[in-house]
Design an enzyme around this catalytic site. Structure first.
Site, short mmCIF file in Angstrom:
data_model
loop_
_atom_site.label_atom_id
_atom_site.label_comp_id
_atom_site.label_asym_id
_atom_site.label_seq_id
_atom_site.Cartn_x
_atom_site.Cartn_y
_atom_site.Cartn_z
N ASP A 23 -10.02 4.07 10.81
CA ASP A 23 -9.54 2.86 11.48
C ASP A 23 -9.95 2.32 12.86
O ASP A 23 -9.05 2.31 13.79
CB ASP A 23 -7.99 2.78 11.05
CG ASP A 23 -7.71 2.56 9.88
OD1 ASP A 23 -7.98 1.79 9.17
OD2 ASP A 23 -7.02 3.54 9.12
N GLU A 65 -2.98 -2.97 -2.39
CA GLU A 65 -4.17 -2.37 -1.76
C GLU A 65 -4.27 -0.83 -2.30
O GLU A 65 -3.71 -0.02 -2.36
CB GLU A 65 -3.83 -2.16 -0.34
CG GLU A 65 -4.87 -1.57 0.75
CD GLU A 65 -4.36 -1.64 1.84
OE1 GLU A 65 -3.39 -1.84 2.38
OE2 GLU A 65 -5.29 -1.05 2.85
N ASP A 109 -7.01 -4.38 10.01
CA ASP A 109 -6.16 -3.19 9.87
C ASP A 109 -6.77 -1.80 10.66
O ASP A 109 -7.69 -1.08 10.17
CB ASP A 109 -6.20 -2.87 8.33
CG ASP A 109 -5.30 -1.61 8.15
OD1 ASP A 109 -4.58 -1.11 9.13
OD2 ASP A 109 -5.06 -1.13 7.00
N HIS A 116 -8.60 -6.22 4.26
CA HIS A 116 -8.17 -5.54 5.50
C HIS A 116 -9.21 -5.09 6.17
O HIS A 116 -10.10 -4.08 5.62
CB HIS A 116 -7.27 -4.25 5.17
CG HIS A 116 -5.96 -4.74 5.12
ND1 HIS A 116 -4.84 -3.62 4.91
CD2 HIS A 116 -5.15 -5.55 5.15
CE1 HIS A 116 -3.73 -3.85 4.93
NE2 HIS A 116 -3.78 -5.15 5.10
N ASP A 172 -9.52 -3.08 1.64
CA ASP A 172 -9.74 -2.52 2.87
C ASP A 172 -10.92 -2.10 3.14
O ASP A 172 -11.44 -1.19 2.29
CB ASP A 172 -8.53 -1.54 2.85
CG ASP A 172 -8.55 -1.03 4.37
OD1 ASP A 172 -9.60 -0.70 4.94
OD2 ASP A 172 -7.20 -1.00 5.10
N LYS A 180 -7.13 2.80 -2.44
CA LYS A 180 -7.66 3.49 -1.49
C LYS A 180 -8.39 4.58 -2.17
O LYS A 180 -8.33 4.79 -3.48
CB LYS A 180 -6.39 4.03 -0.50
CG LYS A 180 -6.65 4.98 0.50
CD LYS A 180 -5.82 4.90 1.46
CE LYS A 180 -6.12 6.12 2.59
NZ LYS A 180 -5.29 6.00 3.70
N HIS A 182 -11.35 1.69 2.45
CA HIS A 182 -11.00 2.51 1.38
C HIS A 182 -11.96 2.72 0.57
O HIS A 182 -11.45 2.89 -0.91
CB HIS A 182 -9.54 1.58 1.06
CG HIS A 182 -8.71 1.85 1.88
ND1 HIS A 182 -7.31 1.42 1.71
CD2 HIS A 182 -8.22 2.40 3.17
CE1 HIS A 182 -6.54 1.68 2.63
NE2 HIS A 182 -7.11 2.16 3.65
N ASP A 184 -11.54 7.14 6.82
CA ASP A 184 -11.03 5.78 7.08
C ASP A 184 -10.42 6.07 8.27
O ASP A 184 -9.36 6.16 8.55
CB ASP A 184 -10.10 5.65 5.66
CG ASP A 184 -9.12 4.56 6.05
OD1 ASP A 184 -9.87 3.63 6.49
OD2 ASP A 184 -7.79 4.52 5.62
N TRP A 233 0.86 -0.97 -0.01
CA TRP A 233 -0.07 0.04 0.10
C TRP A 233 0.88 1.30 0.03
O TRP A 233 1.94 1.37 0.75
CB TRP A 233 -0.91 0.14 1.21
CG TRP A 233 -1.58 1.62 1.39
CD1 TRP A 233 -2.48 1.79 0.60
CD2 TRP A 233 -1.20 2.36 2.17
NE1 TRP A 233 -2.78 3.25 0.94
CE2 TRP A 233 -2.04 3.40 1.81
CE3 TRP A 233 -0.03 2.74 3.30
CZ2 TRP A 233 -1.64 4.83 2.41
CZ3 TRP A 233 0.01 3.93 3.99
CH2 TRP A 233 -1.08 5.08 3.51
C1 RNT Z 1 -3.85 2.75 4.93
C2 RNT Z 1 -3.83 1.30 4.49
C3 RNT Z 1 -2.56 0.52 4.93
C4 RNT Z 1 -2.28 0.99 6.37
C5 RNT Z 1 -1.22 -0.06 6.71
C6 RNT Z 1 -0.50 0.56 8.37
O1 RNT Z 1 -4.75 3.45 4.69
O2 RNT Z 1 -5.07 0.82 5.08
O3 RNT Z 1 -2.98 -0.91 5.02
O4 RNT Z 1 -3.37 0.93 7.29
O5 RNT Z 1 -0.32 -0.68 6.04
ZN ZN Z 2 -5.39 -1.29 5.03
#
Ligand code: RNT
Ligand code: ZN
Length: 420
Positions: free
Chosen positions: A298, A228, A328, A288, A261, A230, A264, A296, A187
């Site tokens: 998290d 990955e 993640d 993820h 993810d 986004k 994302h 995003d 990523w």
């Molecule tokens: C970032 C991505 C990525 C990170 C990690 C730390 O938006 O989701 O995967 O969260 O690699």
């Molecule tokens: Zn991620």
């Protein structure tokens, strides 16, 4: 909850599930063979162990300052061990490149080698974990302007290409030594805050960098790359080079799995519905799993509707061996070990619910056009005693069942993390 209570509830659950034709023991066996990849970066708010100031950049952000974050490799491993103790089953640990064991030395990203991860491998062997890996293309002076593999400067691109190739070799070594394919995730934060008139150029740069990266052929048995996408990052709101279309195209064309993810995509866009499409065109998928609130963000994964839907889609597609489930998220505002345990338990509960679905009956209803019946049985399944099955599974594996793990984490906080 006493063991006797757990057993009693379980026996009742088995009987109840039998009435809808579901074999509970089989579901337990399946969940027990389902590794979840635990991201190492929840323990220290994505700081890593390089000899730098450790500021997190790249458009991602951990918010909060709850005391007790892991400050060293030893602390981080101890915290992960603690979390694993409260999670039934054998799992994976997902390591980022800037968590290498650099022994206090400044080792730049284009210099890292498998030897910097040997102590992680030894630890994994000892604890019976498997490892996954990630290139770290953020939190570095050469990513300061928000560009890495797509940078207009060929020298900066070359630096990151070198980093990612080295990471692929490290992943290969992890997989070889641990006898389990290591998923290596790529990523990059690349994008721009404001309008760019060079979208095509940045994407062409990224494509060229990836082509160079994948020129080095790895052994599929030991490692597999995944890429990955986004939608946007903080400070990179206008344009993301590695968009979903970019990586879908690149991945399908070059036979490289995509990482989905759940944070994302646009706020109402869900990844659960992408799984059955991707499975038709890609051998494997990396997930993820995260929880995004308004952006995003998290947040810690909890047992919400989308998590259940993700699990259902994997199970209904019979793709447990093709979809890799990784977590993640990074919440720095609460007990970090608790954050791990809540997230993994929620993911397991979602998967267990999906495995306990009366799928044969549901599909029969659907085939017959009995749509009320399908809806009603799906509704009933939601309140079937899957919680009793999960508690039993925990107890069977010698793991604290139910809310009692809260006190256990409080004790660890008292004894260990509060003293940091
Ligand atoms: C970032 C991505 C990525 C990170 C990690 C730390 O938006 O989701 O995967 O969260 O690699
Ligand atoms: Zn991620």
């Amino acid at each position: 909850m006493t063991n006797e209570q757990i057993q009693k509830s379980y026996d009742l659950a088995v009987a109840e599930y039998a009435t809808i034709g579901v074999d509970v023991n089989k579901a337990i066996e399946q969940i027990d063979n389902l590794p979840i990849s635990l991201h190492c970066w929840q323990a220290d708010d994505v700081t890593g162990f390089e000899k730098t100031d450790g500021a997190l950049t790249g458009g991602i952000q951990a918010t909060g300052n709850y005391p007790g974050k892991a400050r060293s490799i030893d602390e981080l491993r101890a915290d992960i061990d603690k979390a694993m103790e409260l999670i039934p089953g054998n799992h994976r640990v997902n390591i980022h490149a800037f968590y290498g064991d650099f022994g206090g030395e400044a080792v730049d990203r284009n210099q890292i080698e498998p030897k910097h991860f040997q102590s992680w491998i030894e630890w994994a062997k000892e604890k019976n974990y498997k490892l996954d890996f990630n290139a770290t293309c953020f939190s570095h002076p050469k990513s300061a302007d928000g560009l890495t593999l797509s940078h207009p400067d060929p020298a900066i691109r070359a630096f990151w290409v070198e980093h990612v190739i080295r990471c692929r070799k490290i992943a290969e070594e992890m997989g070889r030594q641990l006898g389990s394919k290591c998923m290596h995730n790529i990523w990059i934060p690349d994008g721009s805050k404001d309008v760019t008139v060079n979208r095509l150029q940045y994407r062409a740069n990224l494509k060229e960098s990836l082509d160079k990266i994948f020129e080095y052929k790895t052994n599929d048995e030991y490692m597999k790359d995944c890429i990955e996408s986004k939608v946007f990052g903080i400070g990179l709101e206008n344009f993301t080079v590695g968009s979903h279309e970019f990586y879908m195209g690149y991945g399908i064309k070059n036979n490289i799995p995509i990482t989905l993810d759940s944070g994302h995509f646009h706020p109402t866009e869900i990844i659960s519905d992408k799984i059955s499409s991707l499975l038709l065109f890609s051998e494997e998928i990396m997930l993820h799993v995260t929880r995004s609130i308004r952006w995003d963000s998290d947040h810690v994964v909890i047992l919400n509707e989308e998590l259940v839907a993700i699990a259902q889609e994997i199970v209904r597609a019979d793709a447990l061996d093709r979809v890799h489930v990784g977590l993640d998220y990074f919440d720095a505002s609460i007990n970090r070990i608790g954050a791990y345990v809540v997230g993994v338990r929620a993911t397991q509960k979602a998967l267990l619910q999906a495995l306990l679905e009366p799928i044969a009956k549901l599909r029969e209803f659907e085939a017959n056009g009995q749509n009320f019946e399908r809806m009603a049985l799906l509704e009933e399944a939601k309140s079937m005693p899957w919680g009793a099955v999960y508690n039993y599974y925990c107890a069977k594996k010698g793991v604290i069942a139910g809310e009692a793990y809260i006190a256990n984490i409080q004790q660890y906080e008292k004894d260990v993390t509060s003293k940091r």
